[in-house]
Design an enzyme around this catalytic site. Sequence first.
Site, PDB file in Angstrom:
ATOM      1  N   CYS A   1      -3.254  11.089   1.437  1.00 30.87           N
ATOM      2  CA  CYS A   1      -2.803   9.734   1.219  1.00 30.87           C
ATOM      3  C   CYS A   1      -1.460   9.828   0.520  1.00 30.87           C
ATOM      4  O   CYS A   1      -0.436   9.589   1.233  1.00 30.87           O
ATOM      5  CB  CYS A   1      -3.689   8.939   0.333  1.00 30.87           C
ATOM      6  SG  CYS A   1      -5.397   8.983   0.890  1.00 30.87           S
TER       7      CYS A   1
ATOM      8  N   LYS B   1       0.707  -0.965  -0.125  1.00 34.26           N
ATOM      9  CA  LYS B   1      -0.104  -0.047  -0.009  1.00 34.26           C
ATOM     10  C   LYS B   1       0.822   1.259   0.178  1.00 34.26           C
ATOM     11  O   LYS B   1       0.541   2.135  -0.726  1.00 34.26           O
ATOM     12  CB  LYS B   1      -0.948  -0.043   1.097  1.00 34.26           C
ATOM     13  CG  LYS B   1      -1.544   1.202   1.747  1.00 34.26           C
ATOM     14  CD  LYS B   1      -2.552   1.575   0.387  1.00 34.26           C
ATOM     15  CE  LYS B   1      -2.858   3.181   0.455  1.00 34.26           C
ATOM     16  NZ  LYS B   1      -4.346   3.478   0.296  1.00 34.26           N
TER      17      LYS B   1
HETATM   18  N1  SAJ Z   1      -1.992  14.756  -9.120  1.00 37.68           N
HETATM   19  C1  SAJ Z   1      -1.274  15.493 -10.010  1.00 37.68           C
HETATM   20  N2  SAJ Z   1      -0.971  14.962 -11.204  1.00 37.68           N
HETATM   21  C2  SAJ Z   1      -1.437  13.851 -11.448  1.00 37.68           C
HETATM   22  C3  SAJ Z   1      -2.115  13.066 -10.706  1.00 37.68           C
HETATM   23  C4  SAJ Z   1      -2.543  13.810  -9.382  1.00 37.68           C
HETATM   24  O1  SAJ Z   1      -0.573  16.521  -9.419  1.00 37.68           O
HETATM   25  O2  SAJ Z   1      -1.107  13.470 -12.636  1.00 37.68           O
HETATM   26  C5  SAJ Z   1      -2.147  15.264  -7.959  1.00 37.68           C
HETATM   27  C6  SAJ Z   1      -3.957  15.437  -7.427  1.00 37.68           C
HETATM   28  O3  SAJ Z   1      -4.356  16.787  -8.017  1.00 37.68           O
HETATM   29  C7  SAJ Z   1      -3.811  15.519  -5.839  1.00 37.68           C
HETATM   30  C8  SAJ Z   1      -2.794  14.337  -5.655  1.00 37.68           C
HETATM   31  O4  SAJ Z   1      -2.144  14.376  -6.764  1.00 37.68           O
HETATM   32  O5  SAJ Z   1      -3.317  16.781  -5.467  1.00 37.68           O
HETATM   33  C9  SAJ Z   1      -3.439  13.123  -5.296  1.00 37.68           C
HETATM   34  O6  SAJ Z   1      -4.449  12.789  -6.023  1.00 37.68           O
HETATM   35  P1  SAJ Z   1      -4.871  11.252  -6.522  1.00 37.68           P
HETATM   36  O7  SAJ Z   1      -5.886  11.380  -7.573  1.00 37.68           O
HETATM   37  O8  SAJ Z   1      -3.313  10.767  -7.435  1.00 37.68           O
HETATM   38  O9  SAJ Z   1      -4.870  10.374  -5.292  1.00 37.68           O
HETATM   39  P2  SAJ Z   1      -5.708  10.150  -4.127  1.00 37.68           P
HETATM   40  O10 SAJ Z   1      -4.922  10.792  -2.990  1.00 37.68           O
HETATM   41  O11 SAJ Z   1      -6.926  10.883  -4.341  1.00 37.68           O
HETATM   42  O12 SAJ Z   1      -5.786   8.700  -3.931  1.00 37.68           O
HETATM   43  C10 SAJ Z   1      -4.725   7.984  -3.747  1.00 37.68           C
HETATM   44  C11 SAJ Z   1      -4.957   6.608  -4.725  1.00 37.68           C
HETATM   45  N3  SAJ Z   1      -3.689   6.186  -4.894  1.00 37.68           N
HETATM   46  C12 SAJ Z   1      -3.094   5.522  -6.026  1.00 37.68           C
HETATM   47  O13 SAJ Z   1      -3.673   6.259  -7.155  1.00 37.68           O
HETATM   48  C13 SAJ Z   1      -1.859   4.738  -6.040  1.00 37.68           C
HETATM   49  C14 SAJ Z   1      -6.090   5.835  -4.188  1.00 37.68           C
HETATM   50  O14 SAJ Z   1      -6.093   4.563  -4.920  1.00 37.68           O
HETATM   51  C15 SAJ Z   1      -5.695   5.314  -2.797  1.00 37.68           C
HETATM   52  O15 SAJ Z   1      -6.548   4.490  -2.437  1.00 37.68           O
HETATM   53  C16 SAJ Z   1      -5.706   6.496  -1.879  1.00 37.68           C
HETATM   54  O16 SAJ Z   1      -4.618   7.410  -2.453  1.00 37.68           O
HETATM   55  C17 SAJ Z   1      -5.423   6.238  -0.505  1.00 37.68           C
HETATM   56  O17 SAJ Z   1      -6.603   6.186   0.316  1.00 37.68           O
HETATM   57  O18 SAJ Z   1      -4.397   6.051  -0.002  1.00 37.68           O
END
Ligand code: SAJ
Length: 415
Positions: free
Chosen positions: A273, A219
């Site tokens: 996360c 994880k």
């Molecule tokens: N972000 C970027 N560029 C990208 C993708 C995301 O800047 O290309 C930023 C987003 O704007 C945000 C942050 O990253 O600020 C996180 O967003 P996210 O959509 O990547 O992830 P979370 O935090 O909403 O959810 C993540 C997920 N993990 C993965 O995709 C590996 C989710 O599956 C997990 O369950 C969750 O963390 C968790 O609870 O751990």
Amino acid sequence: MHKNRQKIVVIGLGYIGLPTASMLATKGHQVLGVDVNESAVNTINQGSIHIVEPDLDILVRSAVHSGNLKASLVPEEADTFILAVPTPFSTSDHGLKIPDISYIEAATRSIAPFLREGNLVILESTSPVGTTERIGQIIAELRPDLVTSRSSQQANLAIHLAHCPERVLPGHILRELVDNDRIIGGVNRAAAETARDLYKTFCNGGIFLTDSKTAEMAKLVENSSRDVSIAFANELSIICDKLGINVWELIELANKHPRVNILQPGPGVGGHCIAVDPWFIVAAAPDEARLIRTAREVNDAKPNWVLDKVKSKADRFKNPVIGCLGLAFKANIDDLRESPALEITRKLIKADIGQVMACEPNASDDFCEFALFDLSDVLQKADIILLLVDHNEFKQIDNELLKEKVLIDTRGILR
Ligand code: SAJ
């Protein structure tokens, strides 16, 4: 214990615990959700919700009305106990961010008096490596009657103990709860297999068994992998800005390569996360986790870079109006936790270099930290438009309205 219809206690009714409890209830299990927040407990017992997540209200309402989901401040005896409480971090005296598992320890203590031989205890919270075994230690201390044998390393218990990390994406929780693959790490094989029988009752994805430490690390690694990839994109955006290259076009072109998949730059990484979990690996192996730590630092530094960018553009004006579009940590949600957009807007207000007009279409009614404005109002009055979140509303902005303005687009949607 009937595998298909169990009595289940879920500790923690937040973004993970509440959807999981409701899903289990709608599959016929008898579920008691437990939380320390009295108003959340009351809200849920009325069939309503205290958090925002698409369709969760419908699921909770039907679970409560079926009689299979109840909420309470205290646990009771059950077949299975699921722990879904937060694991925040605290900062050590040396500036190291270290995981705080006190909520998990407290949740374990709260269920210990209710445990019976043959029970299943599952940890869903994202946790530093070794936490599942730590739960076993606490139970062995509080319930010596459940200890069957002791080895030098650990006490063997008459209960099944496993880690099944949650992996759902906020905004898509209900779909991913059912469709995602799951990893289950048992303290022994029997524990993993017992947990698998339960997850099979609502999970359509594959279920993969391993030991608890590997599941804990998997994880953390999933979120670190995403953090490192985003850091690469964020670093590229800063390099491209210096070299006068459009980073969005660059990434689109580079991604035409069959084995390249660069993520999108932004104002930084938010949420509870991805901006947190990599630190758990760094804390466990500070000398070895060099790339993981640097990625965190790159992403954490991005808001200040954006801030400097705004300041340098604002220098051209006398008391400019700065329109900040978006406060949430990512698109089309209301969640402000660890949000770089909110951090940047707060700092801009404090810097007092002009009048800040913030717009967040998803803000809840009780947001009162500073004034929020309608999009049309901001677009009319702002000299500088700082796009911070790629909400759908902002993707539809008419380019004509932006013609005379200075644009700082951290998400690459105002092209
Ligand atoms: N972000 C970027 N560029 C990208 C993708 C995301 O800047 O290309 C930023 C987003 O704007 C945000 C942050 O990253 O600020 C996180 O967003 P996210 O959509 O990547 O992830 P979370 O935090 O909403 O959810 C993540 C997920 N993990 C993965 O995709 C590996 C989710 O599956 C997990 O369950 C969750 O963390 C968790 O609870 O751990």
